[in-house]
Scaffold this active site. Structure first.
Site, PDB file in Angstrom:
ATOM      1  N   ARG A  19       0.724  -1.206  -0.034  1.00 21.46           N
ATOM      2  CA  ARG A  19       0.114   0.034  -0.080  1.00 21.46           C
ATOM      3  C   ARG A  19       0.982   1.333  -0.044  1.00 21.46           C
ATOM      4  O   ARG A  19       0.669   2.232  -0.937  1.00 21.46           O
ATOM      5  CB  ARG A  19      -0.868  -0.115   1.196  1.00 21.46           C
ATOM      6  CG  ARG A  19      -2.157  -0.805   1.051  1.00 21.46           C
ATOM      7  CD  ARG A  19      -2.994  -0.857   2.284  1.00 21.46           C
ATOM      8  NE  ARG A  19      -2.025  -1.200   3.393  1.00 21.46           N
ATOM      9  CZ  ARG A  19      -2.507  -1.151   4.786  1.00 21.46           C
ATOM     10  NH1 ARG A  19      -3.686  -0.665   4.833  1.00 21.46           N
ATOM     11  NH2 ARG A  19      -1.727  -1.659   5.822  1.00 21.46           N
ATOM     12  N   ASN A  37      -6.040  -2.797   2.040  1.00 21.68           N
ATOM     13  CA  ASN A  37      -6.101  -4.195   2.243  1.00 21.68           C
ATOM     14  C   ASN A  37      -7.439  -4.820   2.215  1.00 21.68           C
ATOM     15  O   ASN A  37      -8.386  -4.126   2.714  1.00 21.68           O
ATOM     16  CB  ASN A  37      -5.146  -4.407   3.249  1.00 21.68           C
ATOM     17  CG  ASN A  37      -3.612  -4.367   3.228  1.00 21.68           C
ATOM     18  OD1 ASN A  37      -3.401  -4.307   2.255  1.00 21.68           O
ATOM     19  ND2 ASN A  37      -3.192  -4.353   4.422  1.00 21.68           N
TER      20      ASN A  37
END
Length: 90
Positions: A19, A37
Site C-alpha cells: 500500500r 487491504n
C-alpha cells in the site's frame, strides 16, 4: 481523457509495504484514488488518470514492491469519481 479503474491485486501483497509503495507510485504518476487491504489477503485499488498514467501504474502493480509476489492483477473501467488525491484507506 480521464479514466477510472478498479484494480485487484492478488498474491503475497500484504505485509510487504504494498500500500505504501502504491501510494508513492500513484503520486509519482499523478494518479488519484485510494488503496486498501482486503480481508481475503488481496489489495484493492481505485485509480484515476489518463491512459498513459494508468498503463504505467498497472505495469508497476504487476511487480509491486521488493518483497511482494504478485500472482494476478485484474482491473475494470468504471465511472469517474473525481478524487482529489491518492490515499491509503485503513
Amino acid at each position: 481523457m480521464l479514466k477510472h479503474y478498479n484494480i485487484t491485486v492478488t498474491g503475497k501483497v500484504q505485509g510487504v509495504w504494498y500500500r505504501k509503495n502504491t501510494l508513492e507510485k500513484a503520486k509519482e504518476l499523478h494518479i488519484t484514488g485510494h488503496v486498501k487491504n482486503l480481508s481475503n489477503g488481496n489489495v484493492y485499488i481505485e485509480a484515476e488518470g489518463n491512459h498513459d498514467q494508468l498503463t504505467s501504474f498497472i505495469a508497476w502493480c504487476t511487480l509491486g514492491p521488493e518483497f511482494a509476489k504478485v500472482d494476478n492483477v485484474s482491473f475494470e473501467e468504471r465511472d469517474i469519481r473525481p478524487f482529489k488525491c491518492f490515499e491509503i484507506i485503513y
